[in-house]
Design a protein around this motif. Sequence first.
Motif, PDB file in Angstrom:
ATOM      1  N   SER A  33       0.732  -1.078  -0.058  1.00 55.01           N
ATOM      2  CA  SER A  33       0.018  -0.138   0.097  1.00 55.01           C
ATOM      3  C   SER A  33       1.027   1.205   0.199  1.00 55.01           C
ATOM      4  O   SER A  33       2.254   1.114  -0.102  1.00 55.01           O
ATOM      5  N   LYS A  34       0.184   2.334   0.128  1.00 54.52           N
ATOM      6  CA  LYS A  34       0.827   3.723   0.125  1.00 54.52           C
ATOM      7  C   LYS A  34       0.288   4.428   1.295  1.00 54.52           C
ATOM      8  O   LYS A  34      -0.801   4.164   1.873  1.00 54.52           O
ATOM      9  N   GLN A  63       3.549  10.487  -1.157  1.00 57.53           N
ATOM     10  CA  GLN A  63       3.444   9.182  -0.558  1.00 57.53           C
ATOM     11  C   GLN A  63       4.339   8.514  -0.571  1.00 57.53           C
ATOM     12  O   GLN A  63       5.540   8.382  -1.256  1.00 57.53           O
ATOM     13  N   PHE A  64       4.577   7.293   0.335  1.00 62.99           N
ATOM     14  CA  PHE A  64       5.446   6.323   0.052  1.00 62.99           C
ATOM     15  C   PHE A  64       4.895   5.186   0.150  1.00 62.99           C
ATOM     16  O   PHE A  64       3.621   4.787   0.561  1.00 62.99           O
ATOM     17  N   ASP A  65       5.466   4.110  -0.724  1.00 62.83           N
ATOM     18  CA  ASP A  65       5.136   2.465  -0.974  1.00 62.83           C
ATOM     19  C   ASP A  65       5.924   1.832   0.030  1.00 62.83           C
ATOM     20  O   ASP A  65       6.826   1.971   0.573  1.00 62.83           O
ATOM     21  N   TYR A  66       4.780   0.701   0.567  1.00 61.07           N
ATOM     22  CA  TYR A  66       5.479  -0.220   1.768  1.00 61.07           C
ATOM     23  C   TYR A  66       4.822  -1.616   1.513  1.00 61.07           C
ATOM     24  O   TYR A  66       3.774  -1.703   0.945  1.00 61.07           O
ATOM     25  N   TYR A 122      10.370   5.953  -0.896  1.00 61.16           N
ATOM     26  CA  TYR A 122      10.248   6.945  -0.001  1.00 61.16           C
ATOM     27  C   TYR A 122      10.510   8.253  -0.763  1.00 61.16           C
ATOM     28  O   TYR A 122      11.688   8.215  -1.475  1.00 61.16           O
ATOM     29  N   ARG A 123       9.746   9.169  -0.877  1.00 61.86           N
ATOM     30  CA  ARG A 123       9.831  10.083  -1.974  1.00 61.86           C
ATOM     31  C   ARG A 123       9.909  11.582  -1.380  1.00 61.86           C
ATOM     32  O   ARG A 123       9.871  12.661  -2.171  1.00 61.86           O
TER      33      ARG A 123
END
Length: 175
Positions: free
Chosen positions: A81-82, A89-92, A110-111
């Motif tokens: 998810s984000k 947003q970051f994806d994990y 991570y942006r």
Amino acid sequence: MKFKIISLVVIAFIFMSFNLPKGILKKVDKEIKGTYQIETYELIPVDLSQNLVKSLASDFSNNNFFKIKSSIQVLGYAYISKAPSKTAQFDYLVLLDENLVIMKSKVLAYREEYGGEIGSKRWLRQFIGKTKEDTLLYGDNVVAISGATISVRSMTNAMNNLLQSLKVIHEKGIL
């Protein structure tokens, strides 16, 4: 070698519905293989009804929850998810065992300039072993990180929402 290419193509096809970039796809594959100590596996999207999805705290609307299966047994589950950071947003990724206990969490992308410390193995280790019965509290059982307050709170909320959603899914007998 040919089997690895076929496996990667199948995995890529499954993740296409979640619109994951190729780099993130490779990270997910690496984490699954390392965590479950397997070379080949099958990802099967967990089908949840739209009514149930709407009632859950986490977002399960993008085919982002998968059963991880070897040729003979279910090894666990993967949730991708984000979560929001300060301006992006970051994806994990969260990997769970067959009993829905967190085995690993990983920040895939991570942006932001600041707050990337939430991606450290040391910080993410605190989620290992958490179950659908646990509640995470920022500054209590979740360690704060100076300069990453927004991202830490966001990841804590995301993990809490996931655990609450897993509890509902389990209580309804879906898993």
